[in-house]
Design a protein around this motif. Structure first.
Motif, mmCIF file in Angstrom:
data_model
loop_
_atom_site.group_PDB
_atom_site.id
_atom_site.type_symbol
_atom_site.label_atom_id
_atom_site.label_comp_id
_atom_site.label_asym_id
_atom_site.label_seq_id
_atom_site.Cartn_x
_atom_site.Cartn_y
_atom_site.Cartn_z
ATOM 1 N N VAL A 148 0.850 -1.187 0.000
ATOM 2 C CA VAL A 148 0.000 0.000 0.000
ATOM 3 C C VAL A 148 0.884 1.233 0.000
ATOM 4 O O VAL A 148 1.792 1.356 0.845
ATOM 5 N N ALA A 149 0.631 2.140 -0.936
ATOM 6 C CA ALA A 149 1.371 3.404 -0.964
ATOM 7 C C ALA A 149 0.809 4.346 0.086
ATOM 8 O O ALA A 149 -0.393 4.325 0.401
ATOM 9 N N GLY A 150 1.684 5.188 0.652
ATOM 10 C CA GLY A 150 1.251 6.151 1.648
ATOM 11 C C GLY A 150 0.768 7.440 1.024
ATOM 12 O O GLY A 150 0.672 7.577 -0.196
ATOM 13 N N THR A 151 0.466 8.400 1.883
ATOM 14 C CA THR A 151 -0.044 9.686 1.384
ATOM 15 C C THR A 151 1.070 10.605 0.914
ATOM 16 O O THR A 151 0.826 11.517 0.125
ATOM 17 N N LEU A 152 2.297 10.345 1.365
ATOM 18 C CA LEU A 152 3.431 11.164 0.965
ATOM 19 C C LEU A 152 4.259 10.429 -0.080
ATOM 20 O O LEU A 152 4.331 9.200 -0.064
ATOM 21 N N PRO A 153 4.890 11.150 -0.997
ATOM 22 C CA PRO A 153 5.773 10.489 -1.954
ATOM 23 C C PRO A 153 6.893 9.731 -1.221
ATOM 24 O O PRO A 153 7.517 10.255 -0.308
ATOM 25 N N GLY A 154 7.109 8.483 -1.629
ATOM 26 C CA GLY A 154 8.143 7.661 -1.005
ATOM 27 C C GLY A 154 7.689 6.939 0.242
ATOM 28 O O GLY A 154 8.477 6.215 0.869
ATOM 29 N N GLU A 155 6.428 7.091 0.612
ATOM 30 C CA GLU A 155 5.899 6.428 1.801
ATOM 31 C C GLU A 155 5.089 5.197 1.369
ATOM 32 O O GLU A 155 4.269 5.262 0.457
ATOM 33 N N SER A 156 5.325 4.053 2.025
ATOM 34 C CA SER A 156 4.590 2.825 1.679
ATOM 35 C C SER A 156 4.761 1.784 2.777
ATOM 36 O O SER A 156 5.605 1.919 3.663
ATOM 37 N N GLU A 157 3.930 0.752 2.678
ATOM 38 C CA GLU A 157 4.038 -0.388 3.599
ATOM 39 C C GLU A 157 3.746 -1.669 2.832
ATOM 40 O O GLU A 157 2.804 -1.730 2.032
ATOM 41 N N ARG A 159 8.416 2.150 4.550
ATOM 42 C CA ARG A 159 9.273 3.159 3.916
ATOM 43 C C ARG A 159 8.725 4.536 4.234
ATOM 44 O O ARG A 159 7.517 4.776 4.153
ATOM 45 N N ARG A 160 9.645 5.410 4.619
ATOM 46 C CA ARG A 160 9.303 6.809 4.904
ATOM 47 C C ARG A 160 10.251 7.698 4.113
ATOM 48 O O ARG A 160 11.414 7.332 3.891
ATOM 49 N N GLU A 182 1.101 -4.601 -11.217
ATOM 50 C CA GLU A 182 2.539 -4.830 -11.384
ATOM 51 C C GLU A 182 3.412 -3.838 -10.612
ATOM 52 O O GLU A 182 4.407 -4.264 -10.005
ATOM 53 N N PRO A 183 3.094 -2.546 -10.575
ATOM 54 C CA PRO A 183 3.936 -1.641 -9.774
ATOM 55 C C PRO A 183 3.967 -2.021 -8.291
ATOM 56 O O PRO A 183 5.013 -1.963 -7.639
ATOM 57 N N ASP A 184 2.798 -2.426 -7.756
ATOM 58 C CA ASP A 184 2.748 -2.840 -6.357
ATOM 59 C C ASP A 184 3.472 -4.169 -6.156
ATOM 60 O O ASP A 184 4.145 -4.374 -5.130
ATOM 61 N N ALA A 185 3.346 -5.067 -7.124
ATOM 62 C CA ALA A 185 4.037 -6.352 -7.029
ATOM 63 C C ALA A 185 5.551 -6.152 -7.014
ATOM 64 O O ALA A 185 6.272 -6.780 -6.227
ATOM 65 N N GLN A 186 6.037 -5.249 -7.869
ATOM 66 C CA GLN A 186 7.472 -4.997 -7.906
ATOM 67 C C GLN A 186 7.941 -4.334 -6.612
ATOM 68 O O GLN A 186 9.020 -4.639 -6.100
ATOM 69 N N ALA A 187 7.126 -3.438 -6.078
ATOM 70 C CA ALA A 187 7.476 -2.802 -4.806
ATOM 71 C C ALA A 187 7.546 -3.846 -3.690
ATOM 72 O O ALA A 187 8.435 -3.788 -2.826
ATOM 73 N N ALA A 188 6.623 -4.807 -3.708
ATOM 74 C CA ALA A 188 6.649 -5.873 -2.694
ATOM 75 C C ALA A 188 7.907 -6.733 -2.847
ATOM 76 O O ALA A 188 8.519 -7.140 -1.856
#
Length: 272
Positions: free
Chosen positions: A172-181, A200-201, A251-257
């Protein structure tokens, strides 16, 4: 092949009776360096863990040394048992075969060397079969302490289970650029849940943690190195995130995972 013999009595020593640290002991030229992973692998494969002192080590030749690798010598070893660390009762005198590398100069001086034997019985009285080529472990204080800690942790009610695979991952992407879990859920031998989380923060290194449940709370953290949980993860996780674990993700989320999963593997040190 000579027959193995055994005596009838059994000498058992508790962990508190070990005193190797007080008096330096020679290890006869044996390599004393063992990693946590190597000791754990052998401990879990061995029905018995025994402390002993070598009383005789006879080099074998001819048919008795068949299949021996170059640069090594096979020994018929006799040893007095001084501690039963795990497993069932053993006689006070045991015998076994071990293949050891030849030293650069001279010869190994094995008589009187204290060892830890990770072994199984063969059916013949007093005869042992080592579970691996390095399962005659020099009984240094560090090796014994690590081995006892491994065996104690393994029988603890809250011992982490063996990892058998990965079920699914979410990102899941966060509300800020570069933020995710990213959350990754693991499959275990006893079906108890274990989950990984990678946060990621912005302007921070990614942080990861492990939880012995499907829910990650604020107390979750990476496992302590050279602990049973660390071992289960380091030796049980696959080297890449399986495709079926991210099949439901774009695919973008899969690659991030996948990238976050590599953060975990890096944190574990890519052991083994």
């Amino acid at each position: 092949m000579m027959r193995f013999t055994a005596y009838s009595s059994l000498i058992l020593l508790s962990a508190s009776s070990v005193g190797h640290a007080a008096t330096p002991v020679p290890y006869g030229g044996l390599t004393t360096d063992y990693s946590y992973v190597e000791l754990a692998d052998m401990a879990f494969a061995a029905p018995q863990t025994i402390g002993a002192t070598i009383t005789e080590a006879i080099p074998l030749k001819g048919e008795a040394a068949a299949g021996l690798d170059p640069g090594r010598t096979r020994y018929y070893v006799q040893a007095d048992v001084t501690a039963l660390i795990s497993g069932t009762g053993v006689p006070s005198h045991v015998t076994y075969l071990v293949d050891l590398p030849n030293p650069p100069k001279g010869k190994l001086k094995l008589k009187g060397v204290p060892v830890l034997l990770l072994a199984a019985t063969t059916g013949n009285p007093g005869e042992l079969r080592l579970v691996g080529p390095r399962a005659q472990v020099p009984r240094t204080p560090e090796n014994e302490s690590r081995l006892r800690a491994i065996l104690t942790a393994a029988v603890s009610p809250d011992a982490p289970p063996a990892i058998t695979g990965i079920t699914r991952a979410f990102h899941v992407a966060g509300t800020l650029p570069g933020e995710s879990e990213t959350q990754i859920f693991l499959r275990t031998a006893d079906k108890r849940p274990i989950s990984l989380s990678i946060l990621r923060r912005p302007h921070e290194d990614p942080r990861w943690a492990v939880a012995l449940s499907e829910l990650v709370d604020d107390s979750a953290a990476p496992p302590k190195p050279d602990s049973l949980l660390w071992y289960r993860l380091a030796c049980g996780l696959p080297r890449t995130l399986p495709d079926d674990a991210v099949a439901s993700l774009a695919e973008p989320d899969a690659q991030a995972a996948r990238d976050d999963y590599q953060v975990v593997l890096t944190g574990l040190g890519h052991r083994r």
